[in-house]
Design a protein around this motif. Structure first.
Motif, PDB file in Angstrom:
ATOM      1  N   LEU A 125       0.810  -1.216   0.000  1.00 34.03           N
ATOM      2  CA  LEU A 125       0.000   0.000   0.000  1.00 34.03           C
ATOM      3  C   LEU A 125       0.847   1.272   0.000  1.00 34.03           C
ATOM      4  O   LEU A 125       0.435   2.295  -0.555  1.00 34.03           O
ATOM      5  CB  LEU A 125      -0.932   0.011   1.206  1.00 34.03           C
ATOM      6  CG  LEU A 125      -2.308  -0.645   1.051  1.00 34.03           C
ATOM      7  CD1 LEU A 125      -3.104  -0.476   2.325  1.00 34.03           C
ATOM      8  CD2 LEU A 125      -3.074  -0.079  -0.132  1.00 34.03           C
ATOM      9  N   SER A 126       2.007   1.220   0.625  1.00 35.27           N
ATOM     10  CA  SER A 126       2.866   2.410   0.674  1.00 35.27           C
ATOM     11  C   SER A 126       3.234   2.899  -0.722  1.00 35.27           C
ATOM     12  O   SER A 126       3.404   4.108  -0.937  1.00 35.27           O
ATOM     13  CB  SER A 126       4.143   2.109   1.469  1.00 35.27           C
ATOM     14  OG  SER A 126       3.843   1.802   2.806  1.00 35.27           O
TER      15      SER A 126
ATOM     16  N   TYR B 177      -0.087   4.801  -2.182  1.00 34.40           N
ATOM     17  CA  TYR B 177      -0.558   6.057  -1.621  1.00 34.40           C
ATOM     18  C   TYR B 177      -0.250   7.287  -2.492  1.00 34.40           C
ATOM     19  O   TYR B 177      -1.140   8.102  -2.746  1.00 34.40           O
ATOM     20  CB  TYR B 177       0.016   6.274  -0.222  1.00 34.40           C
ATOM     21  CG  TYR B 177      -0.443   5.283   0.820  1.00 34.40           C
ATOM     22  CD1 TYR B 177      -1.718   4.708   0.783  1.00 34.40           C
ATOM     23  CD2 TYR B 177       0.401   4.914   1.866  1.00 34.40           C
ATOM     24  CE1 TYR B 177      -2.123   3.797   1.744  1.00 34.40           C
ATOM     25  CE2 TYR B 177      -0.004   4.011   2.836  1.00 34.40           C
ATOM     26  CZ  TYR B 177      -1.264   3.454   2.769  1.00 34.40           C
ATOM     27  OH  TYR B 177      -1.664   2.556   3.720  1.00 34.40           O
TER      28      TYR B 177
ATOM     29  N   HIS C  99      -2.108  -3.053   8.191  1.00 35.83           N
ATOM     30  CA  HIS C  99      -1.315  -1.852   7.945  1.00 35.83           C
ATOM     31  C   HIS C  99      -0.710  -1.949   6.549  1.00 35.83           C
ATOM     32  O   HIS C  99      -0.883  -2.961   5.846  1.00 35.83           O
ATOM     33  CB  HIS C  99      -0.235  -1.657   9.017  1.00 35.83           C
ATOM     34  CG  HIS C  99       0.718  -2.797   9.159  1.00 35.83           C
ATOM     35  ND1 HIS C  99       1.745  -3.042   8.266  1.00 35.83           N
ATOM     36  CD2 HIS C  99       0.814  -3.767  10.104  1.00 35.83           C
ATOM     37  CE1 HIS C  99       2.427  -4.097   8.658  1.00 35.83           C
ATOM     38  NE2 HIS C  99       1.877  -4.570   9.764  1.00 35.83           N
ATOM     39  N   SER C 100      -0.011  -0.924   6.135  1.00 35.16           N
ATOM     40  CA  SER C 100       0.445  -0.799   4.752  1.00 35.16           C
ATOM     41  C   SER C 100       1.219  -2.009   4.260  1.00 35.16           C
ATOM     42  O   SER C 100       1.003  -2.487   3.141  1.00 35.16           O
ATOM     43  CB  SER C 100       1.316   0.458   4.605  1.00 35.16           C
ATOM     44  OG  SER C 100       0.600   1.615   4.977  1.00 35.16           O
TER      45      SER C 100
ATOM     46  N   ILE D 158      -5.550   3.535   7.361  1.00 37.09           N
ATOM     47  CA  ILE D 158      -5.232   3.291   5.952  1.00 37.09           C
ATOM     48  C   ILE D 158      -5.928   4.325   5.062  1.00 37.09           C
ATOM     49  O   ILE D 158      -5.329   4.857   4.125  1.00 37.09           O
ATOM     50  CB  ILE D 158      -5.637   1.862   5.562  1.00 37.09           C
ATOM     51  CG1 ILE D 158      -4.685   0.850   6.220  1.00 37.09           C
ATOM     52  CG2 ILE D 158      -5.632   1.682   4.044  1.00 37.09           C
ATOM     53  CD1 ILE D 158      -5.133  -0.596   6.091  1.00 37.09           C
TER      54      ILE D 158
ATOM     55  N   CYS E   1      -4.063   7.524   5.097  1.00 36.82           N
ATOM     56  CA  CYS E   1      -2.866   7.449   4.252  1.00 36.82           C
ATOM     57  C   CYS E   1      -3.211   7.595   2.777  1.00 36.82           C
ATOM     58  O   CYS E   1      -2.492   8.271   2.021  1.00 36.82           O
ATOM     59  CB  CYS E   1      -2.135   6.128   4.496  1.00 36.82           C
ATOM     60  SG  CYS E   1      -1.462   5.909   6.150  1.00 36.82           S
TER      61      CYS E   1
ATOM     62  N   ASP F 186       2.444   7.436   3.745  1.00 37.78           N
ATOM     63  CA  ASP F 186       2.336   6.774   5.039  1.00 37.78           C
ATOM     64  C   ASP F 186       2.285   7.831   6.127  1.00 37.78           C
ATOM     65  O   ASP F 186       3.095   8.762   6.136  1.00 37.78           O
ATOM     66  CB  ASP F 186       3.536   5.853   5.276  1.00 37.78           C
ATOM     67  CG  ASP F 186       3.285   4.435   4.793  1.00 37.78           C
ATOM     68  OD1 ASP F 186       2.289   3.836   5.227  1.00 37.78           O
ATOM     69  OD2 ASP F 186       4.088   3.943   3.977  1.00 37.78           O
TER      70      ASP F 186
END
Length: 303
Positions: free
Chosen positions: A125-126, A129, A162-163, A229, A232, A238
């Motif tokens: 996910l980072s 974003y 989390h990411s 999330i 973000c 993040d």
């Protein structure tokens, strides 16, 4: 722990037992190291027979010297219970879901377990974003919410969203995958759906389902993680809560006092996205108590 052969509408995986760790090479060829965590390394591997590629988590059990004091940090039985619970969740409790990592194979030696999973892209996910737009952000976040709703329906709480625990199927970053159920909790009382006539008493002892960690685990913890999330995604980066000034009571809903880099990019996202952030986001955005996962899923931004 308890356990038995699977039943239902698909064949459950059976553990392959290895005489020694070298026997893993009869099944899989290691190609690269994908990452390393608290419990071991993850490798990209190739199946020796068919050439298909997978991710393989290699986790060794701590061995306690004779006479040594067993603690939560070196208890090999604790490691076994944690891995067993994760495998039962992925292989028995939960049906297949396209946004949840799929367990492919499971092998075990006297001191090591080899967990073979579908291979995802290296992006998490980072990486998503900074490029998230209103449409793509809504699509990915909806996938994550739907998958979380799905596991909650089956009595599972992830407890570590989390990411880095949400990867993508490929480099297009259009299909997300929730991974790492190592801290997940199964609470039969929360289940409103049962897969393949699953009976928890045939797989778990009562002690496995009533430890302190599980008793403190509630669906709101996953919903709180979803709110982080979403923050973000809207901020495009993040967000680390300890790195910005918390706002005061005045203007709290608008994020007054939040470091500008962490503010929602309202030139990219519509008002419905901000409204959802105010429903489930961190306290400096949120208005009121956290809602249920059903209410999150039916929010207008995700409809």
């Amino acid at each position: 722990m308890a356990g038995r052969a699977g039943e239902g509408n698909h064949a459950f995986l059976r553990v392959k037992f290895l005489k020694n760790n070298g026997e893993i090479n009869n099944y899989y060829r290691c190609l690269d190291v994908l990452g390393e965590g608290a419990y071991g390394k993850t490798h990209e591997v190739e199946h020796v027979s068919n050439g298909r590629r997978y991710a393989m988590k290699v986790q060794r059990f701590e061995r306690v010297a004779p006479g040594a004091v067993v603690t939560p940090w070196n208890d090999p039985y604790g490691d076994v219970k944690r891995i067993y619970k994760e495998m039962v969740i992925l292989n028995v409790i939960l049906p297949r879901h396209r946004n949840i990592i799929e367990l492919k194979d499971l092998l075990m030696s006297v001191d090591t377990v080899y967990i073979v999973l579908e291979l995802c892209a290296s992006k998490c996910l980072s990486h998503f974003y900074p490029i998230a737009q209103n449409r793509s952000g809504r699509r990915i976040f909806k996938q994550i919410v739907e998958a979380t709703h799905f596991i909650h329906q089956h009595g599972v709480l992830h407890m570590d969203l989390h990411s880095e625990n949400i990867l993508f199927a490929d480099d297009t970053m259009t299909e997300s995958k929730i991974i790492d159920f190592g801290l997940a909790v199964y609470k039969p009382a929360l289940a409103v759906k049962v897969h393949a006539n699953f009976k928890h008493r045939e797989w778990f002892n009562i002690d496995d389902l009533s430890c302190l960690h599980e008793d403190l685990s509630v669906p709101q913890e996953d919903i709180r993680a979803l709110g982080h999330i979403l923050h973000c995604i809207l901020a495009g980066t993040d967000v680390y809560p300890g790195e910005f000034e918390q706002p005061g009571a005045i203007g709290e809903a608008e994020g007054e006092g939040v470091t500008p880099d962490y503010m929602p990019r309202m030139h990219i996202f519509d008002r419905k996205a901000k409204d959802l952030l105010e429903l489930i986001g961190p306290e400096y955005f949120r208005r009121g108590a956290l809602p249920t996962i059903d209410k999150v899923l039916t929010h207008p931004w995700l409809a």
